[in-house]
Scaffold this motif. Structure first.
Motif, mmCIF file in Angstrom:
data_model
loop_
_atom_site.group_PDB
_atom_site.id
_atom_site.type_symbol
_atom_site.label_atom_id
_atom_site.label_comp_id
_atom_site.label_asym_id
_atom_site.label_seq_id
_atom_site.Cartn_x
_atom_site.Cartn_y
_atom_site.Cartn_z
ATOM 1 N N GLY A 105 -16.954 2.672 -36.796
ATOM 2 C CA GLY A 105 -15.501 2.781 -36.636
ATOM 3 C C GLY A 105 -14.847 4.266 -37.361
ATOM 4 O O GLY A 105 -13.742 4.390 -37.425
ATOM 5 N N TYR A 128 -9.051 4.961 -47.823
ATOM 6 C CA TYR A 128 -8.635 3.830 -47.002
ATOM 7 C C TYR A 128 -7.882 3.395 -48.110
ATOM 8 O O TYR A 128 -8.204 2.336 -48.594
ATOM 9 N N GLY A 171 -7.514 6.173 -43.213
ATOM 10 C CA GLY A 171 -7.334 5.094 -42.675
ATOM 11 C C GLY A 171 -6.731 4.782 -41.505
ATOM 12 O O GLY A 171 -6.852 3.823 -40.996
ATOM 13 N N ASP A 175 -12.102 3.329 -39.354
ATOM 14 C CA ASP A 175 -12.403 1.966 -40.048
ATOM 15 C C ASP A 175 -13.618 2.163 -40.692
ATOM 16 O O ASP A 175 -14.850 2.445 -39.943
ATOM 17 N N THR A 177 -15.522 -0.059 -41.881
ATOM 18 C CA THR A 177 -16.632 -1.397 -42.221
ATOM 19 C C THR A 177 -17.862 -1.207 -41.445
ATOM 20 O O THR A 177 -17.937 -0.797 -40.503
#
Length: 182
Positions: A105, A128, A171, A175, A177
């Protein structure tokens, strides 16, 4: 400024069940996607650090840019970061943008925002909200210090906590993650 991209893709992916470099994601392997992101963002060169299943990764992704094999990959991300940084002086880069293989991401736009602050003394991280994350830019002046502090799975974390770091909001376009499980 010449900035090198550095993809850390050496782990065995124990929680995932396979090396993440070999994980297919939207028509490409994660390792190809990470290298593509750095190229698209404008990195002058890209180096991929491999370890677990390095031969399989090279066979499955023959279009990878320069690769370095970390023989100590099982000791954690720190050794991969050290191996990657050790390979970069030959590129003439003044800074390196580090991207982890398991964060698909993170976008090229996020990397470009980080690249805008490149310099030999720079330390820059993606922001983020209240959290700092990837991509991470390490100016060449910091490579020796980062390498000296990179142990286990901590990578540059301890070094970055001890130094002033510019945090650039990303952000809205990325992403960070990580893909720990399928």
């Amino acid at each position: 400024m010449t900035v090198a991209g550095l993809v850390l893709a050496a782990g065995a992916g124990r929680r995932y069940g396979m090396p993440k470099a070999l994980v297919p994601y939207r028509g490409r392997l994660l390792v190809q996607r990470a290298a593509d992101t750095l190229r698209e963002a404008g990195c002058a060169s890209v180096t991929v650090v491999l370890g677990a299943a390095a031969d399989q990764v090279r066979a499955a992704a023959p279009d990878l840019p320069a690769t370095v094999v970390n023989p100590d990959w099982a000791t954690g991300m720190g050794s991969s970061l050290r191996a990657g940084l050790a390979a970069l002086p030959a590129t003439g880069a003044t800074a390196a943008v580090v991207l982890l293989v398991d964060m698909p991401g993170v976008s090229a736009e996020a990397v470009r925002r980080i690249l805008a602050h490149a310099g030999p003394g720079a330390l820059v991280m993606g922001g983020y909200g209240e959290r700092r994350g990837h991509p991470v830019l390490l100016g060449r002046d910091h490579w020796a210090g980062v390498s000296a502090s990179a142990t286990g799975d901590r990578g540059a974390r301890d070094y970055l906590r001890a130094k002033p770091v510019r945090v650039v909001p990303v952000g809205d376009v990325a992403d960070d993650t990580d893909m720990d499980v399928p």
